[in-house]
Design a protein around this motif. Structure first.
Motif, PDB file in Angstrom:
ATOM      1  N   UNK A  76       0.873  -1.247  -0.016  1.00  0.00           N
ATOM      2  CA  UNK A  76       0.138  -0.089   0.256  1.00  0.00           C
ATOM      3  C   UNK A  76       0.799   1.192  -0.057  1.00  0.00           C
ATOM      4  N   UNK A  77       2.053   1.236   0.255  1.00  0.00           N
ATOM      5  CA  UNK A  77       2.983   2.198   0.460  1.00  0.00           C
ATOM      6  C   UNK A  77       2.831   3.231  -0.855  1.00  0.00           C
ATOM      7  N   UNK A  78       2.907   2.715  -2.132  1.00  0.00           N
ATOM      8  CA  UNK A  78       3.161   3.555  -3.315  1.00  0.00           C
ATOM      9  C   UNK A  78       1.649   4.675  -3.300  1.00  0.00           C
ATOM     10  N   UNK A  79       0.560   4.087  -3.134  1.00  0.00           N
ATOM     11  CA  UNK A  79      -0.585   4.807  -2.999  1.00  0.00           C
ATOM     12  C   UNK A  79      -0.537   5.651  -2.009  1.00  0.00           C
ATOM     13  N   UNK A  80      -0.120   5.201  -0.779  1.00  0.00           N
ATOM     14  CA  UNK A  80       0.188   6.192   0.253  1.00  0.00           C
ATOM     15  C   UNK A  80       1.168   7.624  -0.174  1.00  0.00           C
ATOM     16  N   UNK A  81       1.976   7.229  -0.645  1.00  0.00           N
ATOM     17  CA  UNK A  81       3.095   8.416  -1.037  1.00  0.00           C
ATOM     18  C   UNK A  81       2.344   9.352  -2.255  1.00  0.00           C
ATOM     19  N   UNK A  82       1.714   8.349  -3.045  1.00  0.00           N
ATOM     20  CA  UNK A  82       0.890   9.066  -4.108  1.00  0.00           C
ATOM     21  C   UNK A  82       0.083  10.238  -3.565  1.00  0.00           C
ATOM     22  N   UNK A  83      -0.714   9.853  -2.542  1.00  0.00           N
ATOM     23  CA  UNK A  83      -1.795  10.541  -1.790  1.00  0.00           C
ATOM     24  C   UNK A  83      -1.244  11.941  -1.049  1.00  0.00           C
ATOM     25  N   UNK A  84      -0.029  11.833  -1.014  1.00  0.00           N
ATOM     26  CA  UNK A  84       0.638  13.110  -0.399  1.00  0.00           C
ATOM     27  C   UNK A  84       1.013  14.214  -1.362  1.00  0.00           C
ATOM     28  N   UNK A 121       3.501  19.198  -4.273  1.00  0.00           N
ATOM     29  CA  UNK A 121       3.324  20.245  -5.472  1.00  0.00           C
ATOM     30  C   UNK A 121       3.278  21.537  -4.629  1.00  0.00           C
ATOM     31  N   UNK A 122       2.716  21.526  -3.478  1.00  0.00           N
ATOM     32  CA  UNK A 122       2.489  22.875  -2.547  1.00  0.00           C
ATOM     33  C   UNK A 122       4.024  23.266  -2.344  1.00  0.00           C
ATOM     34  N   UNK A 123       4.994  22.407  -1.949  1.00  0.00           N
ATOM     35  CA  UNK A 123       6.295  22.899  -1.366  1.00  0.00           C
ATOM     36  C   UNK A 123       7.056  23.247  -2.535  1.00  0.00           C
ATOM     37  N   UNK A 124       6.586  23.095  -3.585  1.00  0.00           N
ATOM     38  CA  UNK A 124       7.187  23.867  -4.653  1.00  0.00           C
ATOM     39  C   UNK A 124       6.884  25.190  -4.682  1.00  0.00           C
ATOM     40  N   UNK A 125       5.797  25.691  -4.128  1.00  0.00           N
ATOM     41  CA  UNK A 125       5.251  27.168  -4.061  1.00  0.00           C
ATOM     42  C   UNK A 125       5.832  27.938  -2.934  1.00  0.00           C
ATOM     43  N   UNK A 126       5.933  27.159  -1.616  1.00  0.00           N
ATOM     44  CA  UNK A 126       6.056  27.678  -0.446  1.00  0.00           C
ATOM     45  C   UNK A 126       6.729  26.681   0.668  1.00  0.00           C
ATOM     46  N   UNK A 127       7.521  27.284   1.543  1.00  0.00           N
ATOM     47  CA  UNK A 127       8.312  26.449   2.514  1.00  0.00           C
ATOM     48  C   UNK A 127       7.407  25.829   3.456  1.00  0.00           C
ATOM     49  N   UNK A 128       6.391  26.368   3.911  1.00  0.00           N
ATOM     50  CA  UNK A 128       5.668  25.862   4.933  1.00  0.00           C
ATOM     51  C   UNK A 128       3.738  25.700   4.364  1.00  0.00           C
ATOM     52  N   UNK A 129       3.129  24.892   4.907  1.00  0.00           N
ATOM     53  CA  UNK A 129       1.640  24.972   4.720  1.00  0.00           C
ATOM     54  C   UNK A 129       1.143  26.386   5.057  1.00  0.00           C
ATOM     55  N   UNK A 130       1.501  26.900   5.970  1.00  0.00           N
ATOM     56  CA  UNK A 130       1.142  28.246   6.412  1.00  0.00           C
ATOM     57  C   UNK A 130       1.852  29.350   5.498  1.00  0.00           C
ATOM     58  N   UNK A 131       2.723  29.073   4.557  1.00  0.00           N
ATOM     59  CA  UNK A 131       3.299  30.127   3.887  1.00  0.00           C
ATOM     60  C   UNK A 131       4.929  30.092   4.033  1.00  0.00           C
ATOM     61  N   UNK A 132       5.334  31.358   4.434  1.00  0.00           N
ATOM     62  CA  UNK A 132       6.763  31.690   4.628  1.00  0.00           C
ATOM     63  C   UNK A 132       7.065  30.957   6.095  1.00  0.00           C
ATOM     64  N   UNK A 133       5.977  30.818   6.934  1.00  0.00           N
ATOM     65  CA  UNK A 133       6.046  30.300   8.083  1.00  0.00           C
ATOM     66  C   UNK A 133       5.214  29.537   8.648  1.00  0.00           C
ATOM     67  N   UNK A 134       5.646  28.580   9.560  1.00  0.00           N
ATOM     68  CA  UNK A 134       4.653  27.218   9.865  1.00  0.00           C
ATOM     69  C   UNK A 134       3.432  28.057  10.569  1.00  0.00           C
ATOM     70  N   UNK A 135       2.514  27.211  10.446  1.00  0.00           N
ATOM     71  CA  UNK A 135       1.087  27.620  11.110  1.00  0.00           C
ATOM     72  C   UNK A 135       0.595  26.317  11.477  1.00  0.00           C
ATOM     73  N   UNK A 168      11.937  13.070  -1.071  1.00  0.00           N
ATOM     74  CA  UNK A 168      10.588  13.391  -1.224  1.00  0.00           C
ATOM     75  C   UNK A 168      10.597  14.791  -0.557  1.00  0.00           C
ATOM     76  N   UNK A 169       9.974  16.002  -1.493  1.00  0.00           N
ATOM     77  CA  UNK A 169       9.914  17.325  -0.975  1.00  0.00           C
ATOM     78  C   UNK A 169       9.118  17.376   0.405  1.00  0.00           C
ATOM     79  N   UNK A 170       8.238  16.275   0.696  1.00  0.00           N
ATOM     80  CA  UNK A 170       7.443  16.173   1.797  1.00  0.00           C
ATOM     81  C   UNK A 170       8.267  15.692   2.956  1.00  0.00           C
ATOM     82  N   UNK A 171       9.259  15.004   2.888  1.00  0.00           N
ATOM     83  CA  UNK A 171      10.094  14.654   3.605  1.00  0.00           C
ATOM     84  C   UNK A 171      11.225  15.811   4.121  1.00  0.00           C
TER      85      UNK A 171
END
Lengths: 230, 230
Positions: free
Chosen positions: A153-161, A166-180, A206-209
């Protein structure tokens, strides 16, 4: 006054592992608030603070008790408005709910199953009995069977992220420049995986890692103080 | 001055269908700005505003041209700060990016494939040739083959909307009590499906369908002015 954070541990009380407790710890650290952790085992939860809660985390701030990690984050935001914000506005608050729902259904579902035996093995004898009984009732299978297909199931899990990736290509944190708090929500789930299981949930490149490594560095390396499961 | 919104249409110029153009239209309406739509066909995009953009939407606001729906929303938020907010703060802005990534990977992937022939059939002759060639190159298959398994894939698609479904137990809009641009992002994708295809992407009793109906009502029923595909 120092805030108390009741957090879930297994046999080794220096290894809190609950994702929701990590979310609360990260929120407290983000606000720069002094807090002391109180280790609690599954079978001890009903005995703390006169049975105030069935689930952890629970915080005591003076004479106030608050449970549920999201409620704790909202409480801290309202009570300590002059400290760094956890939501950066009402829009961030509303959408952190969406992130919570997404994290719960995407990360928690897989991690909770893939790490199930690893979590079991961290617990003391009384907790193991409770854990086996409650989880076998939930899954309708023997505990040992649940994580058996985790490699498949690991490949599908990684794919689900992918939305995060793709967000982390645009900004370093989910909160933008800083974490929220949205970052804490997802980082809490991955810290749960990190503390309980040696399984490689994320590929190293992985950019998520890479984002998670940034989260581990936050607040003087709060999450790194607990070594990864080996 | 009235803003111009260049939006994608097929043979019938009264049926704009692009999800990204709908996001921009909803953002303009949310801000309460007067705008006039200019219908553009795929093969006409290169000819508008001296080749200003390869993709729609494009808006002209006085002497400014802005393309890309997210960039348009950011522009409107910055330029018209006294009008109703699209993001409700910096946190909402950062997290709308996550919603966009999620929507793109979850809704757009399935809708774009499931409605592919329906979209083709809406187009005029010149656009059909362009569409077939570009999409067959993208998918590496004949156009007709791409949506063939849409019924089989429908349950997984509906399941993938679970984060939204559980969110709407907590709040009426992604933005909380009121819609924000995050709502427009997802509603734009579903409006694309609604305008192009008679396929039932959502079950009628799905809380996501109920939320989408609330979105169709917004701004004097902006989205309802285009009848659903039959």
């Amino acid at each position: 006054m120092t805030i108390l954070l009741y957090e879930l541990v297994g046999a080794d009380e220096r290894r809190p592992f609950s994702p929701h407790c990590w979310k609360a710890a990260l929120a407290l650290a983000h606000k720069g608030l002094a807090f002391r952790t109180v280790p609690v085992r599954f079978t001890e939860i009903a005995g703390i603070e006169n049975g105030a809660t069935a689930k952890l985390p629970l915080i005591r701030d003076g004479d106030r008790l608050i449970s549920d990690s999201f409620a704790i984050a909202l409480y801290l935001e309202e009570t300590y408005p002059d400290r760094p914000t956890l939501f950066a506005g009402e829009g961030g608050k509303a959408m952190a709910r969406f992130v919570e729902r997404w994290s719960q259904l995407t990360l928690h579902t897989f991690i909770g199953e893939a790490a199930l035996m690893d979590i079991h093995d961290m617990l003391g004898p009384a907790d193991r009995a409770y854990f086996r009984e409650s989880r076998e009732a939930r899954f309708g299978r023997r505990l040992e069977e649940v994580p058996a297909d985790r490699e498949a199931r690991l490949p599908a899990f990684r794919e689900s992220l992918a939305p995060l990736r793709t967000l982390f290509r645009q900004q370093p944190f989910m909160g933008g420049e800083r974490p929220l708090f949205a970052d804490h929500i997802v980082a809490g789930a991955l810290q749960w995986a990190r503390v309980t299981s040696p399984f490689s949930f994320l590929a190293a490149d992985d950019p998520v890692a890479e984002w998670f490594a940034r989260c581990l560095d936050l607040y003087d390396g709060l999450c790194r103080r607990v070594p990864a499961a080996a």
